[in-house]
Scaffold this motif. Sequence first.
Motif, short mmCIF file in Angstrom:
data_model
loop_
_atom_site.label_atom_id
_atom_site.label_comp_id
_atom_site.label_asym_id
_atom_site.label_seq_id
_atom_site.Cartn_x
_atom_site.Cartn_y
_atom_site.Cartn_z
N ILE A 147 -7.59 8.99 -7.33
CA ILE A 147 -6.33 8.50 -7.89
C ILE A 147 -6.20 9.03 -9.31
O ILE A 147 -7.11 8.87 -10.12
CB ILE A 147 -6.29 6.95 -7.88
N GLN A 148 -5.07 9.64 -9.59
CA GLN A 148 -4.83 10.16 -10.94
C GLN A 148 -4.66 9.00 -11.92
O GLN A 148 -4.05 7.98 -11.59
CB GLN A 148 -3.57 11.03 -10.95
N VAL A 149 -5.17 9.16 -13.14
CA VAL A 149 -5.03 8.16 -14.18
C VAL A 149 -4.19 8.76 -15.31
O VAL A 149 -4.45 9.86 -15.77
CB VAL A 149 -6.40 7.69 -14.72
N VAL A 150 -3.17 8.00 -15.73
CA VAL A 150 -2.35 8.37 -16.87
C VAL A 150 -2.52 7.29 -17.92
O VAL A 150 -2.29 6.10 -17.63
CB VAL A 150 -0.84 8.49 -16.49
N ARG A 151 -2.96 7.67 -19.08
CA ARG A 151 -3.17 6.69 -20.14
C ARG A 151 -1.85 6.51 -20.92
O ARG A 151 -1.54 7.29 -21.80
CB ARG A 151 -4.31 7.13 -21.04
N GLY A 152 -1.13 5.50 -20.52
CA GLY A 152 0.13 5.18 -21.17
C GLY A 152 1.15 4.60 -20.21
O GLY A 152 1.16 4.94 -19.03
N THR A 153 1.96 3.71 -20.75
CA THR A 153 3.08 3.13 -20.02
C THR A 153 4.33 3.20 -20.88
O THR A 153 5.28 3.88 -20.56
CB THR A 153 2.80 1.67 -19.60
N HIS A 154 4.29 2.51 -22.00
CA HIS A 154 5.43 2.51 -22.93
C HIS A 154 4.91 2.86 -24.31
O HIS A 154 3.71 2.91 -24.55
CB HIS A 154 6.12 1.14 -22.93
N ARG A 155 5.82 3.09 -25.21
CA ARG A 155 5.45 3.40 -26.62
C ARG A 155 5.12 2.10 -27.34
O ARG A 155 5.71 1.05 -27.03
CB ARG A 155 6.58 4.13 -27.33
N GLU A 156 4.23 2.19 -28.29
CA GLU A 156 3.85 0.98 -29.05
C GLU A 156 5.00 0.48 -29.87
O GLU A 156 5.84 1.16 -30.31
CB GLU A 156 2.67 1.29 -29.97
N SER A 193 -6.79 1.63 -0.24
CA SER A 193 -6.18 1.24 1.04
C SER A 193 -4.66 1.21 0.97
O SER A 193 -3.99 1.39 1.99
CB SER A 193 -6.72 -0.12 1.52
N GLU A 194 -4.11 1.01 -0.20
CA GLU A 194 -2.65 0.99 -0.38
C GLU A 194 -2.11 2.37 -0.73
O GLU A 194 -0.91 2.51 -1.01
CB GLU A 194 -2.26 -0.02 -1.46
N ASN A 195 -2.98 3.37 -0.74
CA ASN A 195 -2.57 4.76 -1.02
C ASN A 195 -1.88 4.93 -2.36
O ASN A 195 -0.85 5.62 -2.46
CB ASN A 195 -1.69 5.30 0.10
N ILE A 196 -2.44 4.29 -3.38
CA ILE A 196 -1.91 4.45 -4.73
C ILE A 196 -2.19 5.88 -5.18
O ILE A 196 -3.32 6.36 -5.06
CB ILE A 196 -2.52 3.44 -5.70
N ASP A 197 -1.18 6.56 -5.69
CA ASP A 197 -1.33 7.95 -6.13
C ASP A 197 -1.75 8.06 -7.59
O ASP A 197 -2.55 8.92 -7.95
CB ASP A 197 0.00 8.70 -5.95
N ILE A 198 -1.16 7.20 -8.42
CA ILE A 198 -1.35 7.31 -9.88
C ILE A 198 -1.45 5.91 -10.47
O ILE A 198 -0.66 5.03 -10.13
CB ILE A 198 -0.16 8.05 -10.53
N MET A 199 -2.42 5.73 -11.36
CA MET A 199 -2.53 4.47 -12.11
C MET A 199 -2.22 4.76 -13.58
O MET A 199 -2.81 5.67 -14.17
CB MET A 199 -3.94 3.88 -12.02
N HIS A 200 -1.29 4.01 -14.12
CA HIS A 200 -1.00 4.08 -15.55
C HIS A 200 -1.78 2.98 -16.25
O HIS A 200 -1.89 1.86 -15.73
CB HIS A 200 0.51 3.88 -15.79
N VAL A 201 -2.30 3.29 -17.42
CA VAL A 201 -3.10 2.33 -18.18
C VAL A 201 -2.34 1.96 -19.45
O VAL A 201 -1.93 2.84 -20.22
CB VAL A 201 -4.48 2.91 -18.54
N GLY A 202 -2.13 0.67 -19.64
CA GLY A 202 -1.34 0.18 -20.77
C GLY A 202 -1.99 0.44 -22.12
O GLY A 202 -3.19 0.69 -22.23
N VAL A 203 -1.17 0.35 -23.15
CA VAL A 203 -1.64 0.55 -24.52
C VAL A 203 -2.70 -0.50 -24.89
O VAL A 203 -3.50 -0.28 -25.78
CB VAL A 203 -0.45 0.55 -25.51
N CYS A 204 -2.72 -1.60 -24.17
CA CYS A 204 -3.69 -2.67 -24.44
C CYS A 204 -5.12 -2.22 -24.16
O CYS A 204 -6.07 -2.93 -24.46
CB CYS A 204 -3.37 -3.92 -23.62
#
Length: 117
Positions: A108-117, A73-84
């Motif tokens: 919704i596209q999923v990207v596995r990653g946000t920041h480097r460990e 409903s919020e029209n999220i295009d991409i979700m990033h998934v944290g290293v956790c």
Amino acid sequence: MTKIGILTCLHSNDVCARVGCLKAFMNRDAFFKDYSKDTALAAMMTCNGCKSMNPTEPDEDKGILEKMDRLVSENIDIMHVGVCRLTDEKKECPRMTKICKMIEDRGIQVVRGTHRE
């Protein structure tokens, strides 16, 4: 404008303040490096816990299903998934894998990653 979100592990709340994810987004660093300045961080969510604390599988969890509806409903295009999302054995948590599939199934596209460990 691209609208993105970040998905993290509920269990990581014990030790994580989400500073790494937010800093990487704000600095357009790591997994956020290709986003323009007008990209909006429009959602932050966690899973609903490990099987030991929440026996309901994600695809039957009313809370997760409600979160999925909200992302749409919020029209999220991409979700990033944290290293956790990774277990101590450095494998993706099976619940996170299911949640990512549920997100992708909603377009919704999923990207596995946000920041480097």
